[in-house]
Motif scaffolding. Structure first.
Motif, PDB file in Angstrom:
ATOM      1  N   LEU A  52       0.671  -1.435   0.118  1.00  0.00           N
ATOM      2  CA  LEU A  52       0.021   0.090  -0.109  1.00  0.00           C
ATOM      3  C   LEU A  52       0.801   1.136   0.160  1.00  0.00           C
ATOM      4  CD1 LEU A  52      -2.915   1.214   0.277  1.00  0.00           C
ATOM      5  CD2 LEU A  52      -2.511   1.309   2.817  1.00  0.00           C
ATOM      6  N   LEU A  53       1.941   1.368   1.011  1.00  0.00           N
ATOM      7  CA  LEU A  53       2.738   2.521   0.956  1.00  0.00           C
ATOM      8  C   LEU A  53       3.476   2.551  -0.511  1.00  0.00           C
ATOM      9  CD1 LEU A  53       4.376   2.071   4.286  1.00  0.00           C
ATOM     10  CD2 LEU A  53       2.515   3.767   3.867  1.00  0.00           C
ATOM     11  N   GLN A  54       3.717   1.552  -1.044  1.00  0.00           N
ATOM     12  CA  GLN A  54       4.511   1.656  -2.547  1.00  0.00           C
ATOM     13  C   GLN A  54       3.612   2.089  -3.493  1.00  0.00           C
ATOM     14  OE1 GLN A  54       6.473  -2.449  -2.575  1.00  0.00           O
ATOM     15  NE2 GLN A  54       8.269  -1.227  -3.377  1.00  0.00           N
ATOM     16  N   ARG A  55       2.367   1.762  -3.314  1.00  0.00           N
ATOM     17  CA  ARG A  55       1.367   2.100  -4.563  1.00  0.00           C
ATOM     18  C   ARG A  55       0.905   3.682  -4.222  1.00  0.00           C
ATOM     19  NH1 ARG A  55      -0.501  -2.931  -3.411  1.00  0.00           N
ATOM     20  NH2 ARG A  55      -2.313  -1.957  -1.922  1.00  0.00           N
ATOM     21  N   ARG A  56       0.448   4.035  -3.253  1.00  0.00           N
ATOM     22  CA  ARG A  56       0.064   5.122  -2.643  1.00  0.00           C
ATOM     23  C   ARG A  56       0.969   6.179  -2.716  1.00  0.00           C
ATOM     24  NH1 ARG A  56      -5.329   4.963  -0.922  1.00  0.00           N
ATOM     25  NH2 ARG A  56      -6.497   3.088  -2.024  1.00  0.00           N
ATOM     26  N   LEU A  57       2.070   6.042  -1.935  1.00  0.00           N
ATOM     27  CA  LEU A  57       3.073   6.910  -1.635  1.00  0.00           C
ATOM     28  C   LEU A  57       4.190   7.049  -2.633  1.00  0.00           C
ATOM     29  CD1 LEU A  57       3.236   7.019   2.271  1.00  0.00           C
ATOM     30  CD2 LEU A  57       1.608   8.484   0.496  1.00  0.00           C
ATOM     31  N   LYS A  58       4.409   6.130  -3.466  1.00  0.00           N
ATOM     32  CA  LYS A  58       5.465   5.838  -4.687  1.00  0.00           C
ATOM     33  C   LYS A  58       7.011   5.758  -3.750  1.00  0.00           C
ATOM     34  CE  LYS A  58       2.491   6.269  -7.783  1.00  0.00           C
ATOM     35  NZ  LYS A  58       1.958   5.068  -8.640  1.00  0.00           N
ATOM     36  N   LEU A  59       6.655   5.053  -2.564  1.00  0.00           N
ATOM     37  CA  LEU A  59       8.042   4.881  -1.877  1.00  0.00           C
ATOM     38  C   LEU A  59       8.848   3.754  -2.151  1.00  0.00           C
ATOM     39  CD1 LEU A  59       6.748   5.217   1.914  1.00  0.00           C
ATOM     40  CD2 LEU A  59       7.741   7.114   0.470  1.00  0.00           C
ATOM     41  N   PRO A  60      10.189   3.990  -2.259  1.00  0.00           N
ATOM     42  CA  PRO A  60      10.978   2.805  -2.652  1.00  0.00           C
ATOM     43  C   PRO A  60      10.815   1.475  -1.576  1.00  0.00           C
ATOM     44  CG  PRO A  60      12.290   4.364  -1.541  1.00  0.00           C
ATOM     45  CD  PRO A  60      11.073   4.943  -1.829  1.00  0.00           C
ATOM     46  N   ARG A  61      11.173   0.409  -1.963  1.00  0.00           N
ATOM     47  CA  ARG A  61      10.733  -0.870  -1.210  1.00  0.00           C
ATOM     48  C   ARG A  61      11.375  -0.677   0.304  1.00  0.00           C
ATOM     49  NH1 ARG A  61       7.215  -5.224  -1.315  1.00  0.00           N
ATOM     50  NH2 ARG A  61       7.737  -6.730   0.038  1.00  0.00           N
ATOM     51  N   TRP A  62      12.602  -0.330   0.269  1.00  0.00           N
ATOM     52  CA  TRP A  62      13.214  -0.409   1.711  1.00  0.00           C
ATOM     53  C   TRP A  62      12.876   0.517   2.570  1.00  0.00           C
ATOM     54  CZ3 TRP A  62      15.693   3.844   3.723  1.00  0.00           C
ATOM     55  CH2 TRP A  62      15.862   4.977   2.850  1.00  0.00           C
ATOM     56  N   LEU A  63      12.456   1.826   1.813  1.00  0.00           N
ATOM     57  CA  LEU A  63      11.682   2.868   3.037  1.00  0.00           C
ATOM     58  C   LEU A  63      10.286   2.335   3.371  1.00  0.00           C
ATOM     59  CD1 LEU A  63      11.937   5.436   4.413  1.00  0.00           C
ATOM     60  CD2 LEU A  63      11.173   6.412   2.302  1.00  0.00           C
ATOM     61  N   ALA A  64       9.532   1.540   2.430  1.00  0.00           N
ATOM     62  CA  ALA A  64       8.323   1.191   2.705  1.00  0.00           C
ATOM     63  C   ALA A  64       8.234  -0.036   3.961  1.00  0.00           C
ATOM     64  CB  ALA A  64       7.447   0.541   1.593  1.00  0.00           C
ATOM     65  N   VAL A  65       9.317  -0.805   3.847  1.00  0.00           N
ATOM     66  CA  VAL A  65       9.768  -1.903   4.647  1.00  0.00           C
ATOM     67  C   VAL A  65       9.956  -1.181   6.090  1.00  0.00           C
ATOM     68  CG1 VAL A  65      10.886  -3.856   5.458  1.00  0.00           C
ATOM     69  CG2 VAL A  65       9.956  -3.475   3.169  1.00  0.00           C
ATOM     70  N   THR A  66      10.918  -0.159   6.088  1.00  0.00           N
ATOM     71  CA  THR A  66      11.230   0.396   7.389  1.00  0.00           C
ATOM     72  C   THR A  66       9.801   1.034   7.838  1.00  0.00           C
ATOM     73  OG1 THR A  66      13.268   0.807   6.212  1.00  0.00           O
ATOM     74  CG2 THR A  66      12.829   2.087   8.325  1.00  0.00           C
ATOM     75  N   LEU A  67       9.022   1.724   7.415  1.00  0.00           N
ATOM     76  CA  LEU A  67       8.210   2.707   8.016  1.00  0.00           C
ATOM     77  C   LEU A  67       6.877   1.294   8.401  1.00  0.00           C
ATOM     78  CD1 LEU A  67       7.627   5.570   5.388  1.00  0.00           C
ATOM     79  CD2 LEU A  67       8.306   5.626   7.649  1.00  0.00           C
ATOM     80  N   SER A  68       6.827   0.450   7.678  1.00  0.00           N
ATOM     81  CA  SER A  68       6.043  -0.644   8.182  1.00  0.00           C
ATOM     82  C   SER A  68       6.429  -1.285   9.537  1.00  0.00           C
ATOM     83  CB  SER A  68       5.906  -1.619   7.212  1.00  0.00           C
ATOM     84  OG  SER A  68       5.251  -1.322   5.973  1.00  0.00           O
ATOM     85  N   LEU A  69       7.667  -1.496   9.446  1.00  0.00           N
ATOM     86  CA  LEU A  69       8.220  -2.007  10.662  1.00  0.00           C
ATOM     87  C   LEU A  69       8.179  -1.222  12.183  1.00  0.00           C
ATOM     88  CD1 LEU A  69      11.875  -3.893   9.895  1.00  0.00           C
ATOM     89  CD2 LEU A  69       9.826  -4.894  11.095  1.00  0.00           C
ATOM     90  N   ILE A  70       8.430   0.066  11.545  1.00  0.00           N
ATOM     91  CA  ILE A  70       8.068   1.388  12.804  1.00  0.00           C
ATOM     92  C   ILE A  70       6.686   1.205  13.318  1.00  0.00           C
ATOM     93  CG2 ILE A  70       8.221   3.355  13.189  1.00  0.00           C
ATOM     94  CD1 ILE A  70      10.633   3.899  11.461  1.00  0.00           C
ATOM     95  N   VAL A  71       5.763   1.050  12.143  1.00  0.00           N
ATOM     96  CA  VAL A  71       4.229   1.221  12.438  1.00  0.00           C
ATOM     97  C   VAL A  71       3.783   0.010  13.295  1.00  0.00           C
ATOM     98  CG1 VAL A  71       2.074   1.294  11.527  1.00  0.00           C
ATOM     99  CG2 VAL A  71       3.684   2.620  10.722  1.00  0.00           C
ATOM    100  N   TYR A  72       4.410  -1.168  13.004  1.00  0.00           N
ATOM    101  CA  TYR A  72       3.941  -2.644  13.518  1.00  0.00           C
ATOM    102  C   TYR A  72       4.509  -2.745  14.990  1.00  0.00           C
ATOM    103  CZ  TYR A  72       1.487  -4.785   9.700  1.00  0.00           C
ATOM    104  OH  TYR A  72       0.636  -5.039   8.643  1.00  0.00           O
ATOM    105  N   VAL A  73       5.923  -2.625  15.060  1.00  0.00           N
ATOM    106  CA  VAL A  73       6.627  -2.512  16.297  1.00  0.00           C
ATOM    107  C   VAL A  73       5.958  -1.437  17.098  1.00  0.00           C
ATOM    108  CG1 VAL A  73       8.830  -2.651  17.451  1.00  0.00           C
ATOM    109  CG2 VAL A  73       8.609  -3.774  15.404  1.00  0.00           C
ATOM    110  N   GLY A  74       5.976  -0.347  16.802  1.00  0.00           N
ATOM    111  CA  GLY A  74       5.486   0.711  17.573  1.00  0.00           C
ATOM    112  C   GLY A  74       3.948   0.577  18.185  1.00  0.00           C
ATOM    113  N   SER A  75       3.145   0.005  17.292  1.00  0.00           N
ATOM    114  CA  SER A  75       1.595  -0.435  17.663  1.00  0.00           C
ATOM    115  C   SER A  75       1.710  -1.496  18.663  1.00  0.00           C
ATOM    116  CB  SER A  75       1.097  -0.660  16.584  1.00  0.00           C
ATOM    117  OG  SER A  75       0.793   0.386  15.578  1.00  0.00           O
TER     118      SER A  75
END
Length: 372
Positions: A52-75
């Motif tokens: 979803l982050l890659q499609r909507r925000l056009k982020l590179p894969r590594w950045l989308a994975v990093t943000l996802s880890l932060i969101v999941y671990v933080g939650s």
């Protein structure tokens, strides 16, 4: 004919040996590989959000994975912190409530020991001592043994609690290392998800790939279905308990109801751990309306659980209600409380192998030397 029979026996022994060896290999390798299995589950759970982050925000894969880890671990940390904070507050409130009621409990025990029934029992014991002097030493020895046994049990319980706390403290560095390994592995797996999947698929033979895909799909559906079934059952229990406690005029009904709903996760025992002692205490202290209400509440929950559990488990996991009930009963007899979970899960796994025609292929191989 004998030669054909010997070949079938040989192929059967080969199949049994292979299955035994595979189970033993899993048993030996699981303690070494479980962090990477957890990492794979984390990466699998993050994939939709990463996409979803890659499609909507056009982020590179590594950045989308990093943000996802932060969101999941933080939650997860936020939820864990909130749960621990709430639990500590409830324990503090419970301790204060126990301290407030301690004097009344002491007075109640004192009054109970001074009533006529208790005094008559004491007098009967004294009369028995006087009339049967030969039993005096035997009774004293039994009382001493019972006291020693209780003292040993209490000592072992306290030692076990402190040892458990020490083990948790000692394991914190190890848990931190495992957490780092899981997070790093999850990042690398998710960052190169497609490449790792292609590599894994290439290593699997074609004849195994399709049955494995069917088995994984069924097990994934059953796993999420089982979690959904438990959430539904706990929610039903929690709602019933909260409504009943509000109707009975119990203070902090919402918090107590939610805690009892979580206790319902314990197999077989469930809410009885809380409601049965609570109702007995209310009977003994003379609070008959609350005692009767708690007894009725426990009966209602038992009936609802017995009716709903097989149906909810069957609809969510994909088992027939009779098969789910059979699996729970057999699991309880073989493995105890955990068998209530092991039994239905084992049936789900066997059904997944059946849907993938694994048993048919093994039978064809043993009888005719071919898989299909």
């Amino acid at each position: 004919m004998e030669r054909l029979l010997l070949k079938r026996i040989g192929r059967g022994l080969w199949v049994i040996s292979s299955i035994t060896l595979a189970v033993y290999a899993i048993y030996m390798l699981l303690p070494l590989l479980y962090p990477f299995l957890l990492a794979w589950l984390v990466a699998y759970a993050m994939n939709p959000f990463v996409g979803l982050l890659q499609r909507r925000l056009k982020l590179p894969r590594w950045l989308a994975v990093t943000l996802s880890l932060i969101v999941y671990v933080g939650s997860a940390l936020l939820i864990l912190t909130a749960a621990v904070t709430r639990l500590v507050k409830e324990l503090i409130a419970l301790t204060q409530s126990l301290n407030l009621h301690m004097d009344s409990w002491i007075q109640w025990v004192t009054a109970w020991t001074q009533n006529e029934s208790f005094q008559s029992i004491v007098n009967e014991i004294s009369r028995f001592y006087q009339n049967n002097p030969n039993y005096h030493d035997t009774i004293n020895q039994n009382i001493s043994k019972t006291t020693e046994t209780l003292g040993t049990a209490v000592t072992e319980l306290i030692s076990g609690i402190f040892n458990g706390i020490l083990q948790v403290i000692y394991s914190l560095p190890n848990l931190g290392t495992i957490l780092i390994v899981v997070l790093l592995s999850a990042f690398f797996l998710s960052n190169s998800w497609e490449r790792h999947n292609r590599t894994l698929l290439k290593a699997v033979p074609d004849m195994v790939r399709k049955p494995m895909s069917t088995i994984v799909s069924d097990l994934k559906k059953a796993l999420f279905g089982f979690a959904k079934a438990q959430l539904i059952l706990i929610s039903i229990t929690g709602v019933i308990v909260v409504i009943a406690l509000y109707a009975l005029g119990v203070k902090s009904a919402l918090a107590i109801g939610l805690l009892i709903g979580l206790v319902d996760l314990l197999p077989y025992l469930g809410v009885g751990i809380v409601l049965v002692p609570w109702s007995v205490y209310c009977f003994m202290t003379g609070n008959l309306p609350l005692a009767i209400g708690l007894t009725v509440l426990y009966s209602v929950i038992l009936i609802v659980r017995q009716i709903m559990e097989p149906k909810v488990l069957a609809s969510s996991v994909g088992l027939d209600p009779l098969a789910a009930l059979f699996g729970m009963f057999v699991g309880l007899k073989l493995f105890g409380f955990l068998g209530l979970i092991i039994g239905p899960v084992s049936l789900v796994i066997l059904d997944a192998f059946r849907r993938a025609n694994v048993f048919r292929d093994l039978r064809n191989y043993i009888i005719g030397g071919r898989v299909r």
